[in-house]
Design a protein around this motif. Structure first.
Motif, mmCIF file in Angstrom:
data_model
loop_
_atom_site.group_PDB
_atom_site.id
_atom_site.type_symbol
_atom_site.label_atom_id
_atom_site.label_comp_id
_atom_site.label_asym_id
_atom_site.label_seq_id
_atom_site.Cartn_x
_atom_site.Cartn_y
_atom_site.Cartn_z
ATOM 1 N N SER A 45 -9.001 1.397 -0.996
ATOM 2 C CA SER A 45 -9.918 2.076 -1.911
ATOM 3 C C SER A 45 -10.966 1.130 -2.499
ATOM 4 C CB SER A 45 -9.125 2.722 -3.052
ATOM 5 O OG SER A 45 -8.425 1.728 -3.778
ATOM 6 N N ALA A 46 -10.749 -0.179 -2.389
ATOM 7 C CA ALA A 46 -11.659 -1.150 -2.992
ATOM 8 C C ALA A 46 -12.638 -1.755 -1.998
ATOM 9 C CB ALA A 46 -10.850 -2.271 -3.643
ATOM 10 N N ASN A 62 -9.164 -8.415 -3.744
ATOM 11 C CA ASN A 62 -8.519 -7.106 -3.751
ATOM 12 C C ASN A 62 -8.781 -6.487 -2.384
ATOM 13 O OD1 ASN A 62 -7.831 -4.415 -4.017
ATOM 14 N ND2 ASN A 62 -8.925 -4.113 -5.946
ATOM 15 N N SER A 113 0.822 -1.219 0.000
ATOM 16 C CA SER A 113 0.000 0.000 0.000
ATOM 17 C C SER A 113 0.853 1.265 0.000
ATOM 18 C CB SER A 113 -0.924 0.007 1.210
ATOM 19 O OG SER A 113 -1.801 -1.100 1.167
ATOM 20 N N ALA A 147 -7.277 -3.617 -1.220
ATOM 21 C CA ALA A 147 -6.845 -2.219 -1.175
ATOM 22 C C ALA A 147 -7.886 -1.409 -0.427
ATOM 23 C CB ALA A 147 -6.663 -1.673 -2.586
ATOM 24 N N ASP A 199 1.964 2.585 -3.284
ATOM 25 C CA ASP A 199 0.855 2.917 -4.185
ATOM 26 C C ASP A 199 0.519 1.788 -5.164
ATOM 27 O OD1 ASP A 199 0.436 5.434 -3.048
ATOM 28 O OD2 ASP A 199 2.033 6.313 -4.267
ATOM 29 N N TYR A 249 -3.404 -7.777 -3.156
ATOM 30 C CA TYR A 249 -4.340 -8.875 -3.380
ATOM 31 C C TYR A 249 -3.949 -10.010 -2.440
ATOM 32 C CZ TYR A 249 -6.654 -7.308 -7.709
ATOM 33 O OH TYR A 249 -7.427 -6.650 -8.626
ATOM 34 N N LYS A 272 -0.842 -6.402 -7.282
ATOM 35 C CA LYS A 272 -1.459 -6.718 -8.576
ATOM 36 C C LYS A 272 -0.582 -6.261 -9.737
ATOM 37 C CE LYS A 272 -5.171 -5.087 -11.504
ATOM 38 N NZ LYS A 272 -6.115 -4.012 -11.658
ATOM 39 N N GLU A 273 0.013 -5.088 -9.608
ATOM 40 C CA GLU A 273 0.713 -4.461 -10.727
ATOM 41 C C GLU A 273 2.008 -5.182 -11.114
ATOM 42 O OE1 GLU A 273 -1.954 -1.518 -8.831
ATOM 43 O OE2 GLU A 273 -0.492 -2.952 -8.063
ATOM 44 N N THR A 320 -1.623 -2.199 -5.512
ATOM 45 C CA THR A 320 -2.881 -2.800 -5.078
ATOM 46 C C THR A 320 -2.640 -4.164 -4.433
ATOM 47 O OG1 THR A 320 -3.889 -1.747 -7.010
ATOM 48 C CG2 THR A 320 -5.201 -3.399 -5.859
#
Length: 151
Positions: free
Chosen positions: A53-54, A49, A17, A51, A20, A24, A91-92, A22
């Motif tokens: 924000s999710a 997910n 986090s 995160a 920046d 999982y 994730k990225e 995500t």
């Protein structure tokens, strides 16, 4: 010694986090205490997910992770004990780690069940039958509106 898994999961969650990315998690649904929508499970696992924000407010507690999330537009409350987390990764770029699955012992399950049974039950509503007839509600009488001149 207690399991180091909660500490590792929280550390990886913060690290992912803070960069920046995500986070999982891969969850093994066969572990006692996992509450996830089963229609989204593939091969005994679900990828979530997590995160901030999710999901709705996420709590990385002592025993596991709890949060609310939408699945197919329906709000679901998710509970994942740390022992059920098989991996946590970004994730990225896939940065993260895999973790061994830890099934709780019968003794640990019984302790959890005993602790949950000591919690006060939530209040609930039930119908009450009455032999006395309910009083008729008073009907409001309508009066004619009027104005009074004050000097």
């Amino acid at each position: 010694m207690s399991s180091n898994k909660p500490y590792l999961v929280r550390a990886f969650y913060d690290w992912i986090s803070d960069n920046d990315l995500t986070p999982y998690i891969v969850v093994d649904v066969s572990v006692y205490g996992v509450l996830v929508p089963m229609s989204y499970v593939n091969d005994g696992q679900i990828v979530l997910n997590v995160a901030a924000s999710a999901v709705g407010t996420i709590a990385l507690g002592v025993e596991g992770i709890e949060f609310s999330a939408r699945f197919g537009g329906k709000l679901e409350h998710i509970t994942v004990p740390y022992g059920a987390i098989a991996a946590i990764y970004a994730k990225e770029n896939g940065a993260g780690t895999s973790l061994p699955i830890e099934h709780p012992t019968e003794e640990e399950i019984n302790v959890q069940d005993d602790a949950e049974s000591n919690v006060k039950p939530k209040a609930s509503l039930s119908s009450v039958s009455s032999t006395a007839q309910a009083a008729e509600p008073k009907k409001a009488t309508k009066s004619k509106a009027s104005l009074k001149v004050i000097k």
